[in-house]
Scaffold this active site. Structure first.
Site, PDB file in Angstrom:
ATOM      1  N   ARG A  11       0.904  -0.792  -0.034  1.00 37.86           N
ATOM      2  CA  ARG A  11       0.219  -0.187   0.008  1.00 37.86           C
ATOM      3  C   ARG A  11       1.039   0.918   0.663  1.00 37.86           C
ATOM      4  O   ARG A  11       0.639   2.153  -0.757  1.00 37.86           O
ATOM      5  CB  ARG A  11      -0.958  -0.211   1.473  1.00 37.86           C
ATOM      6  CG  ARG A  11      -1.796  -0.972   0.958  1.00 37.86           C
ATOM      7  CD  ARG A  11      -2.974  -1.242   2.122  1.00 37.86           C
ATOM      8  NE  ARG A  11      -3.736  -0.148   1.961  1.00 37.86           N
ATOM      9  CZ  ARG A  11      -5.047   0.719   2.260  1.00 37.86           C
ATOM     10  NH1 ARG A  11      -4.921   0.091   3.314  1.00 37.86           N
ATOM     11  NH2 ARG A  11      -6.094   1.332   2.080  1.00 37.86           N
ATOM     12  N   HIS A  57      -7.916  -4.388  -5.597  1.00 43.93           N
ATOM     13  CA  HIS A  57      -7.865  -3.654  -5.313  1.00 43.93           C
ATOM     14  C   HIS A  57      -9.247  -3.849  -3.891  1.00 43.93           C
ATOM     15  O   HIS A  57      -9.752  -2.804  -3.958  1.00 43.93           O
ATOM     16  CB  HIS A  57      -7.814  -2.039  -5.174  1.00 43.93           C
ATOM     17  CG  HIS A  57      -6.988  -1.695  -4.129  1.00 43.93           C
ATOM     18  ND1 HIS A  57      -5.640  -1.073  -3.990  1.00 43.93           N
ATOM     19  CD2 HIS A  57      -7.206  -0.257  -3.126  1.00 43.93           C
ATOM     20  CE1 HIS A  57      -4.899  -0.629  -3.141  1.00 43.93           C
ATOM     21  NE2 HIS A  57      -6.201  -0.412  -2.563  1.00 43.93           N
ATOM     22  N   TYR A 101     -20.139  12.326 -10.351  1.00 43.25           N
ATOM     23  CA  TYR A 101     -19.582  12.960 -11.177  1.00 43.25           C
ATOM     24  C   TYR A 101     -18.942  13.331 -11.711  1.00 43.25           C
ATOM     25  O   TYR A 101     -19.280  13.792 -12.894  1.00 43.25           O
ATOM     26  CB  TYR A 101     -20.065  14.725 -10.392  1.00 43.25           C
ATOM     27  CG  TYR A 101     -21.747  14.688  -9.659  1.00 43.25           C
ATOM     28  CD1 TYR A 101     -23.220  14.684 -10.539  1.00 43.25           C
ATOM     29  CD2 TYR A 101     -21.323  14.730  -7.932  1.00 43.25           C
ATOM     30  CE1 TYR A 101     -23.936  14.384  -8.836  1.00 43.25           C
ATOM     31  CE2 TYR A 101     -22.197  14.246  -6.923  1.00 43.25           C
ATOM     32  CZ  TYR A 101     -23.532  14.860  -7.191  1.00 43.25           C
ATOM     33  OH  TYR A 101     -24.616  14.806  -7.194  1.00 43.25           O
TER      34      TYR A 101
END
Length: 862
Positions: A11, A57, A101
């Site tokens: 990570r 992931h 969006y």
């Protein structure tokens, strides 16, 4: 330990080979799988996040979306890998719009330099978290992305912070390092590498102070780089009438580029807070005029503010100048070892990886070329025996039978064609069976022959890449040149090579070099007052109060020294015991006219019983021909090079050895071209050449200056600059001469000007001549208080022991003979015990452009 390794490898830290964290790599690979190419349409970010979460992931959607947003922010990433459509945040730390969006697609850099060869067996693949998908362990990067875009991450017990760099410089460095790997090429020196890549290149621009910090970071993998905003000063006119516009103009500091990762909104809030809390002066207004064309923050200054001083305060107290703390740490080797790296090791790791990638790609392509050449050979063989092939296919009962017949090694003549046939492989037989009748023409045979020749050339080239290291390196360098031409941009962050990045902004840079009056009292108090506090007055007036109004101890308010200086001057303060201290004028607290000031021990380590007897303002110690002349109350004098006091600090050092009962009283600057004029309290004065005083060390006692009668002591010491008997100083711009006078002032307030030519140069140690006679009124005994060398255009400050200060012009005091008693210079309350304490000349001041503007503004305000 299991959790720590998971965070470190899975990570937080990037892989040095492709410069990506796992989450970034998975986002780009998922977008490539969704065919979000640069030439295609945008797709909702929510679709990409869902693809990444579902296949590669298994973490939170916020982490994935935040990583995606960062790859699309031009103020966070130097070379964009994602082309965002919508609100992806701002430099004001505004968050991006929700993922439902916003839309995204890959950029050309990501598509061509990261993902183009991912399916050509260039990298290894591994199963995803549930074993249903395969994902690349690393992307086949053609760019050193670890250095190009930088990276930041915090793991368990370790962290990384790599700044972004310029693509052109990295490509040049990669080419130079690749060339140095040739057998006949010399190794690339570190200095040459640092010349190619001098410093990071931040996406927000700004400027880096020097290259020494960057080189330390590149050599050790750890260090800080000082980054400063790009600013300039503009003159902004007021909206008032044009007739007074020239007097109402104000300067404004305009900020156009910010240091990397500086929040513009937080910066403006910090400046506003400092102004409101009175921790920063000189700012009248603060506005954000930024738009889509770039950053523009306007800091409008007050009329009396100096732009340079305000800007230095902004650098010192706000993130307008910040330090990027670099820490080079990444997963090296085969992606399993966290290791600190340098600039060279990072580039070497990338070049080794790119070399292996090209070899693997060549091997994969060679295999495909061999397979195609095998098919083409079969097709050509079938075309040569086309009648036999057609006969076999026509007589076969099914496709499998036809394939087996074609694969049999018959080696016999066909009765119809009289040609020999050979057996075909399974792949060749399948290709023959897929042929259409229209492909059996002679033209198609010619195409196959051309294709076989082309495949043979490709095979030779690929085999050369696999066996010849030089050919592989030449291909690498050609790729780097193409990438530089296609994606390279000029450097955005400038490098100020003339600035020492290790030198912090000192307090001197934060203070305006204004003119001030320093007052030292006999009670051990000191204060600083702006010169504008005292306006020029007529001769003979009472003046303004310049000391404390009342005190329990009257000795506290008696003025011992009063002089003018500039705030950046170093004050050489000497005590009666021969100890000198160094102090900047601006380090003395400002106080009002009626304030007592602060105790001297609060600014200097001076004992209470060791009074300050002389204060000499020094602008520079660099002149080799200047000396410091010291004189004692009993008439001893010594001369020491001024450079010996350059390193003086507030801790103090010994500058003279005194005999018992004597005290050090005066300290002045001179050269061997000057004359020294000394006067006694009984009205005698002597003049001798400074070169007749032998230079001695700091701790010597000196020699006799003049003979003194019983009860007489030295009253003052002055320096006649570059003067000889009968000489005059002529200015270069006019034909007039500037005469010097000796201003003599008695303790009762009487004074006069005396032409210095009336004092002839004598041998050192004489008795001197009469300088002034005294008036004996009301049985008050008078004596000489001060002697000053002045010019007719000078202004002086006359101060009494009770702190009354008068500022007046020298030309208002008449010039008389040596035997005259003078006129009333200042009314002194003799009956009240007040006397003249000192006379100070108002200092001259070299005005800069900013000061000229300030004076104009002040005139306009009056």
């Amino acid at each position: 330990m299991q959790y720590a390794l998971s965070i470190i490898l899975g990570r937080a830290l990037p892989d040095a080979r492709d410069g990506l964290k796992p989450v970034h790599r998975r986002i780009l690979y998922a977008m490539d799988g969704l065919s979000l190419s640069p030439g295609g349409s945008h797709r909702k970010c929510a679709r990409v996040v869902g693809e990444v979460l579902g296949k590669y992931h298994p973490h939170g959607d916020t982490a994935v979306y935040d990583a995606l947003v960062r790859l699309a922010q031009d103020f966070s990433t130097g070379t964009l890998l994602i082309d965002g459509h919508g609100n992806f945040g701002s430099i004001d730390n505004d968050p991006a719009a929700a993922m439902r969006y916003t839309e995204c697609r890959l950029t050309r850099v990501a598509s061509e330099a990261l993902l183009q060869d991912v399916h050509l067996d260039t990298v290894d693949f591994m199963p995803n978290f549930d074993g249903n998908e395969m994902e690349p362990m690393v992307l086949p990067a053609k760019l050193p992305l670890l250095l190009l875009n930088g990276c930041a991450g915090i793991a368990v017990g370790m962290a990384t912070n790599v700044p972004p760099h310029n693509l052109n410089e990295l490509m040049d460095a990669s080419i130079a390092l690749t060339q140095s790997r040739e057998e006949d090429s010399p190794p690339l020196a570190d200095e040459r590498l640092f010349d190619i890549v001098p410093a990071p290149d931040f996406p927000t621009g700004a400027s880096i102070l020097g290259t020494s910090d960057a080189r330390k970071l590149y050599k050790t993998g750890n260090g800080g780089i000082v980054v400063r905003a790009i600013t300039h000063v503009e003159q902004r006119s007021s909206s008032k009438s044009s007739s007074s516009s020239s007097k109402k103009n104000r300067n404004a500091i305009v900020i156009t580029q910010l240091p990397y990762q500086v929040n513009k909104a937080a910066l403006m809030e910090k400046i506003a807070t400092l102004v409101n809390e009175k921790k920063m002066d000189g700012i009248a207004d603060l506005r954000d005029e930024s738009d889509r064309d770039g950053i523009r923050v306007v800091v409008e200054l007050k009329r009396d503010a100096v732009a340079t001083v305000v800007l230095n305060n902004l650098y010192k107290k706000t993130p307008l100048q910040s330090t990027f703390s670099g820490n080079f740490l990444a997963i090296m080797g085969e992606g399993t070892v966290p290791q600190r790296f340098t600039l060279r090791s990072a580039l070497d790791c990338f070049l080794d990886f790119r070399f292996d990638t090209i070899r693997r790609k060549s091997s994969h392509q060679l295999q495909k070329v061999d397979n195609r050449a095998h098919i083409v050979d079969g097709l050509l063989l079938a075309l040569e025996s086309i009648d036999y092939v057609i006969d076999v296919i026509r007589k076969a009962k099914d496709q499998d039978t036809a394939r087996k017949q074609l694969m049999m090694n018959q080696n016999k003549k066909s009765s119809s064609t009289n040609t020999n046939t050979s057996s075909l492989s399974k792949e060749q037989a399948d290709a023959v069976l897929k042929l259409q009748l229209g492909q059996l023409t002679r033209l198609n045979k010619d195409k196959l022959l051309n294709e076989r020749n082309t495949l043979q050339e490709s095979k030779m080239q690929l085999q050369n890449l696999l066996t010849n290291d030089t050919a592989t390196r030449h291909l690498m360098m050609e790729e780097f040149r193409q990438l530089k031409d296609k994606f390279g941009i000029p450097r955005r962050t400038t490098i100020q090579t003339t600035v020492d990045s290790n030198a912090d902004i000192s307090d001197k840079d934060l203070i305006r070099n204004s003119r001030s009056i320093i007052v030292v009292t006999r009670g051990g108090y000191i204060k600083r007052m702006p010169l504008k506090t005292f306006e020029s007055q007529r001769r003979g007036t009472r003046g303004k109060k310049g000391g404390a109004s009342s005190s329990n101890n009257e000795n506290d308010n008696e003025v011992a020294h009063c002089f003018g200086c500039n705030d950046h001057d170093t004050l050489l303060m000497t005590t009666q015991t021969g100890i000198a201290y160094g102090l900047r004028a601006f380090q003395i607290p400002i106080a009002s006219r009626t304030a007592k000031g602060v105790p001297i021990p609060s600014v200097l380590p001076v004992k209470v019983d060791n009074a300050i007897t002389s204060v000499l303002p020094v602008s520079t110690f660099s002149k080799n021909d200047e000396y410091c002349v010291l004189a004692t109350e009993h008439g001893w004098i010594k001369k020491t090079p001024l450079a010996a006091f350059e390193k003086i600090t507030s801790r103090g050092l010994t500058i003279a050895t005194l005999e018992e009962g004597d005290s050090l009283r005066w300290c002045q600057k001179c050269t061997d071209e000057d004359d020294i004029l000394i006067g006694s309290t009984l009205g005698k004065a002597t003049r001798f050449e400074a070169k007749n005083v032998r230079p001695t060390g700091r701790t010597s006692r000196g020699m006799r200056s003049m003979k003194l009668k019983n009860g007489d002591t030295l009253a003052d010491m002055n320096i006649l600059r570059g003067r000889r008997m009968g000489a005059m100083t002529t200015t270069t711009t006019t034909t007039t001469t500037t005469k010097e006078y000796l201003l003599a002032v008695t303790s009762n307030g009487y004074g006069k000007r005396i032409d210095t030519e009336e004092f002839r140069t004598q041998a050192r140690g004489g008795s001197g001549v009469i300088a002034i006679k005294f008036k004996h009124n009301n049985n008050n005994e008078d004596k000489v208080s001060c002697l000053r060398i002045v010019q007719e255009d000078d202004e002086i400050l006359v101060i009494t022991s009770h702190g009354i200060i008068v500022r007046q012009k020298v030309k208002d005091i008449p010039c008389q003979k040596r035997s005259a008693t003078g006129v009333m210079v200042q009314k002194v309350d003799v009956k009240g015990g007040d006397t003249i304490s000192s006379v100070s000349i108002v200092p001259t001041y070299e005005e800069t452009d900013d000061d000229d503007d300030e004076n104009n503004d002040n005139n306009g305000d009056k």
